[in-house]
Write a protein that holds these residues in place. Structure first.
Motif, PDB file in Angstrom:
ATOM      1  N   ASP A  64       2.046   9.681   3.140  1.00  0.00           N
ATOM      2  CA  ASP A  64       2.686  10.705   2.318  1.00  0.00           C
ATOM      3  C   ASP A  64       2.462  10.456   0.837  1.00  0.00           C
ATOM      4  O   ASP A  64       2.118  11.359   0.077  1.00  0.00           O
ATOM      5  N   GLU A  65       2.696   9.225   0.440  1.00  0.00           N
ATOM      6  CA  GLU A  65       2.535   8.889  -0.972  1.00  0.00           C
ATOM      7  C   GLU A  65       1.095   9.084  -1.407  1.00  0.00           C
ATOM      8  O   GLU A  65       0.817   9.612  -2.488  1.00  0.00           O
ATOM      9  N   GLN A  66       0.181   8.659  -0.557  1.00  0.00           N
ATOM     10  CA  GLN A  66      -1.225   8.867  -0.897  1.00  0.00           C
ATOM     11  C   GLN A  66      -1.567  10.301  -1.126  1.00  0.00           C
ATOM     12  O   GLN A  66      -2.266  10.642  -2.064  1.00  0.00           O
ATOM     13  N   TRP A 126       0.815  -1.222   0.000  1.00  0.00           N
ATOM     14  CA  TRP A 126       0.000   0.000   0.000  1.00  0.00           C
ATOM     15  C   TRP A 126       0.841   1.260   0.000  1.00  0.00           C
ATOM     16  O   TRP A 126       2.009   1.235   0.413  1.00  0.00           O
ATOM     17  N   LEU A 127       0.239   2.336  -0.430  1.00  0.00           N
ATOM     18  CA  LEU A 127       0.937   3.621  -0.389  1.00  0.00           C
ATOM     19  C   LEU A 127       0.991   4.140   1.050  1.00  0.00           C
ATOM     20  O   LEU A 127       0.031   3.975   1.807  1.00  0.00           O
ATOM     21  N   SER A 128       2.091   4.772   1.385  1.00  0.00           N
ATOM     22  CA  SER A 128       2.178   5.427   2.693  1.00  0.00           C
ATOM     23  C   SER A 128       1.269   6.650   2.697  1.00  0.00           C
ATOM     24  O   SER A 128       0.795   7.088   1.641  1.00  0.00           O
TER      25      SER A 128
END
Lengths: 172, 172
Positions: free
Chosen positions: A10-12, A6-8
């Motif tokens: 932050d990444e999300q 999954w995206l972190s």
DNA sequence: GAAGATTGAAAAGTCAATCTTC
DNA sequence: GAAGATTGACTTTTCAATCTTC
């Protein structure tokens, strides 16, 4: 069956902002061109690509590559643009199955009328918001991502990878 | 009648690369979702927005704001998704003219099935290509551009400017 | 048979009405 | 009358099938 990566948080957040930004930017350009010139942004790209080649003329499949259209999409688009008097199709003398698209005076005129407003909007929405560093950063980011997305778009492994980078999908 | 402020050669190249990159990225995601889950990327965004709210339920106009759809676009999309059994419309008890969209089990199941592959592709095409610095840079660039494009998209002058930034147009 | 181009049907989006409820 | 939602017509795009020429 491994747990997805999954995206972190932050990444999300980055991803969602990126999506919102690009989608709103593109649709703003689209609306502006439709309103001011009566063509969508994609057709504008076709006209630009034609205008940048000698005699405003390009073989259909080459043109499709330049603007990253499928053949079918290009055919449909040209049909409309031909009906609007912007462009003409012409069979090639060399090979009976190949055709050229040719930019007509009305097409060139439309381009010249539409370009200033379009460029102004690109400037207003993008370049005016970025300082010199950010502009360089954006370039770096695109250069990093482009090869991956080109490959994902079914480009041949050993194929012509630079069409998009050099002639690319749109213009001024 | 002043001479238009054309893009410099650098700016042009940046702009074309940016356009090519975002368009190819978006269409790669679109194709992947259509192939693997049978829905376009935009519909995926609607499902995600619903899934992130209590009971998978959201008032239609709120939902439209979250995913940046026009009311009309949302209506058409929901009609399809309702026919596919992913979502249901429900009149609100409070006000007879308002309606909720409600995520159905099949919709949630589709989301759970589609999400891993989708996230993997976002990672593969975007985040895996960027180092930590570039990721931060991308965030900064979006933060700089977003307000301008939000405003260009007819948001109210004194309106709710942060819908897109916080709840935004798509997800993991 | 394969490259170049077209076709037709279906999906997705846009825009300008319209309908309904407050 | 205005907010919330829908409708219908039209445009753009996609996909698979087809036609044409080499």
């Amino acid at each position: 069956m491994t747990e997805p990566d999954w995206l972190s948080a932050d990444e999300q957040q980055t991803w969602r902002q990126f999506l919102a930004t690009t989608q709103l930017l593109l649709s703003a350009l689209d609306r502006e061109l439709m309103r001011d010139a009566g063509i969508p942004h994609s057709h504008y790209g076709v006209l630009v690509a034609l205008s940048e080649h000698p005699d405003g003329r390009r073989r259909l499949s080459d043109l499709a590559g330049l603007v990253d259209f499928s053949q079918s999409r290009l055919t449909h688009a040209l049909t409309r643009m031909e009906a609007a008097g912007l462009v003409r199709r012409e069979s090639r003398p060399s090979s009976g199955r190949e055709k050229d698209a040719v930019l007509l005076p009305a097409g060139r005129a439309l381009l010249e009328r539409a370009a200033p407003g379009h460029v102004a909007l690109v400037r207003q929405l993008l370049f005016d918001r970025l300082d010199r560093d950010q502009q360089a950063q954006l370039r770096g980011i695109c250069a990093a991502v482009l090869p991956a997305v080109v490959q994902a778009s079914g480009a041949e492994p050993g194929g012509f990878p630079q069409t998009l980078v050099a002639g690319c999908a749109d213009a001024s």
